[in-house]
Write an enzyme that holds these catalytic residues in place. Sequence first.
Site, PDB file in Angstrom:
ATOM      1  N   CYS A 246       0.843  -1.205   0.000  1.00  0.00           N
ATOM      2  CA  CYS A 246       0.000   0.000   0.000  1.00  0.00           C
ATOM      3  C   CYS A 246       0.880   1.258   0.000  1.00  0.00           C
ATOM      4  O   CYS A 246       1.572   1.507  -0.968  1.00  0.00           O
ATOM      5  CB  CYS A 246      -0.975  -0.057   1.171  1.00  0.00           C
ATOM      6  SG  CYS A 246      -2.367   1.054   0.935  1.00  0.00           S
TER       7      CYS A 246
ATOM      8  N   HIS B 224      -3.624  -5.303   0.849  1.00  0.00           N
ATOM      9  CA  HIS B 224      -3.022  -5.710   2.128  1.00  0.00           C
ATOM     10  C   HIS B 224      -2.976  -7.234   2.248  1.00  0.00           C
ATOM     11  O   HIS B 224      -3.975  -7.854   2.590  1.00  0.00           O
ATOM     12  CB  HIS B 224      -3.833  -5.130   3.296  1.00  0.00           C
ATOM     13  CG  HIS B 224      -3.639  -3.659   3.446  1.00  0.00           C
ATOM     14  ND1 HIS B 224      -2.626  -3.126   4.218  1.00  0.00           N
ATOM     15  CD2 HIS B 224      -4.301  -2.616   2.909  1.00  0.00           C
ATOM     16  CE1 HIS B 224      -2.675  -1.808   4.145  1.00  0.00           C
ATOM     17  NE2 HIS B 224      -3.686  -1.470   3.355  1.00  0.00           N
TER      18      HIS B 224
ATOM     19  N   GLU C  81      -1.594  -8.891   4.541  1.00  0.00           N
ATOM     20  CA  GLU C  81      -1.494  -9.304   5.951  1.00  0.00           C
ATOM     21  C   GLU C  81      -2.844  -9.526   6.613  1.00  0.00           C
ATOM     22  O   GLU C  81      -2.908 -10.111   7.689  1.00  0.00           O
ATOM     23  CB  GLU C  81      -0.672  -8.273   6.742  1.00  0.00           C
ATOM     24  CG  GLU C  81      -1.290  -6.888   6.903  1.00  0.00           C
ATOM     25  CD  GLU C  81      -1.026  -5.931   5.733  1.00  0.00           C
ATOM     26  OE1 GLU C  81      -0.893  -6.415   4.590  1.00  0.00           O
ATOM     27  OE2 GLU C  81      -0.993  -4.711   5.952  1.00  0.00           O
TER      28      GLU C  81
ATOM     29  N   ASP D 276       1.664 -14.062  31.408  1.00  0.00           N
ATOM     30  CA  ASP D 276       2.939 -13.431  31.057  1.00  0.00           C
ATOM     31  C   ASP D 276       3.972 -13.570  32.174  1.00  0.00           C
ATOM     32  O   ASP D 276       5.107 -13.987  31.941  1.00  0.00           O
ATOM     33  CB  ASP D 276       2.736 -11.944  30.718  1.00  0.00           C
ATOM     34  CG  ASP D 276       1.606 -11.749  29.725  1.00  0.00           C
ATOM     35  OD1 ASP D 276       1.297 -12.713  29.001  1.00  0.00           O
ATOM     36  OD2 ASP D 276       1.019 -10.659  29.686  1.00  0.00           O
TER      37      ASP D 276
END
Length: 512
Positions: free
Chosen positions: A80, A168, A170, A226
Amino acid sequence: MDRILIVDFGSQVTQLIARRVRESGVYCEIVPFNSAEKAFEDMQPKAVILSGGPNSVADIDTPRAPDIILASGLPILGICYGQQTLCAQLGGSVEQSDEREFGRAMLDVTGASPLFDGIDGDEIQVWMSHGDRVNNLPDGFSVVGTSENAPFAAIADEVRKIYGVQFHPEVVHTPDGAKMLENFTHVIAGCKGDWSMAAFRDKAIADIRAQVGDGRVICGLSGGVDSSVVAVLLHEAIGEQLTCVYVDTGMMRAGESEQVVGLFRDHFNIKLVHKDASELFLGKLDSVSDPEQKRKIIGSTFIDVFEEEANAIGGADFLAQGTLYPDVIESVSFTGGPSVTIKSHHNVGGLPERMNMQLVEPVRELFKDEVRALGQELGLPEAFVGRHPFPGPGLAIRIPGEITSEKLEILRKADTVYLDEIRNHGLYDEIWQAFAVLLPVRTVGVMGDSRTYDYVCGLRAVTSTDGMTADYFPFSHEFLGRVSTRIINEVRGINRVVYDITSKPPGTIEWE
Ligand code: XMP
């Protein structure tokens, strides 16, 4: 290890490029365009991807790809805006078009290119989002794909291995996009695709040892994924040099403290200080009802307790934290000029300076689901790795208004019933986060022959990919009815249950 550099021009979906590249087994990093030159030199990538972005190449002072990258001879893929600046910088031109294209479009493959290897058919569904478009190609380029409104929808200079796509690849709306990105990284750039969690684990352990030496490390455990993953990773790397501190704020869910202590102290044999500070926290929160004030009190009390416990074991040189990649990406901000915004949520913010400690953040390059995969790699039980996120202030922000131990007890019971039913129905893993909320409202009910005047329980369940946006979960009426009946029958103090059907935005996930 092969690396890909992703130069960020501010697209909303740049992170998705990184996701796709890593999913194909190639390590990559996102860097804002204005620090890309240095990152390029430091990182020595095998190829570069230029992201999309909100700017128009036709504007003055638009962001550019560093010349050193364009002249490097490495494979480059512009997406893009990335394609447009690539063309403009290499001698082609870009026009502002009246025929803008947003949403689904069909790409007609008009030329052979390794970019399309393994993709069947001459028509490929793609996702477009552009106003500008390339109208004149630089020397050496040819068109390999067109769409209705973009005659240069996919372009290639096969000799220099420079590619540009207007769409795009992705996003999921370009179903073959992941394959195109893999073709770029593997076929065109020659990456081996050998980046895996096992490789990450070995490297992370070596890095931790190099950073920490024979220093002492302290790690705050919250019970969340985490910090749990960080603790186990550190334990593998430095064993006895690690001490974990688990502070029970009194606002944890039912059985949480036992689970954390059981797993880390007994199962993993990690040195763990378990501090029950519930009375201290509840005392400080007495009569406090403002949500921000609650958060501040909890945050600062947490730091006080943590510091006290850390000092009690003789202090430490390093503080380990479960900071994730989305927290550290320097995303490009165009709203306030060419400034760079850094997001960070350090749950124990302020502590390292106060205690003169350095930070160890071994998962700062990973996304949430990658941390989960690392947890699996490290042998953390499935039930721990797949846990829903739980906020630092805990149940305090799920009891709007004043918090009392009576309300906490009621909420714990309702939450347990709700999650029990979600698990029994096999829905836990489909949901990003589910929890009960205890409203500071009493309503009239009738149970048996008696009138009741009890609390209202709100149920929340959302799907999400990152917690930034969310949709409410579409439970069946049968499921909701069953949960409601069980909560009212089993939890004294609640006589009414409601389900929250607000998405985010405009709502938030938590109620406070
Ligand atoms: P909201 O409610 O803002 O939540 O839509 C988005 C995600 O963040 C979590 N959350 C917090 N986590 N401290 C935390 O550590 C907090 O104060 C906090 N507030 C919200 C929330 O649970 C959800 O996953």
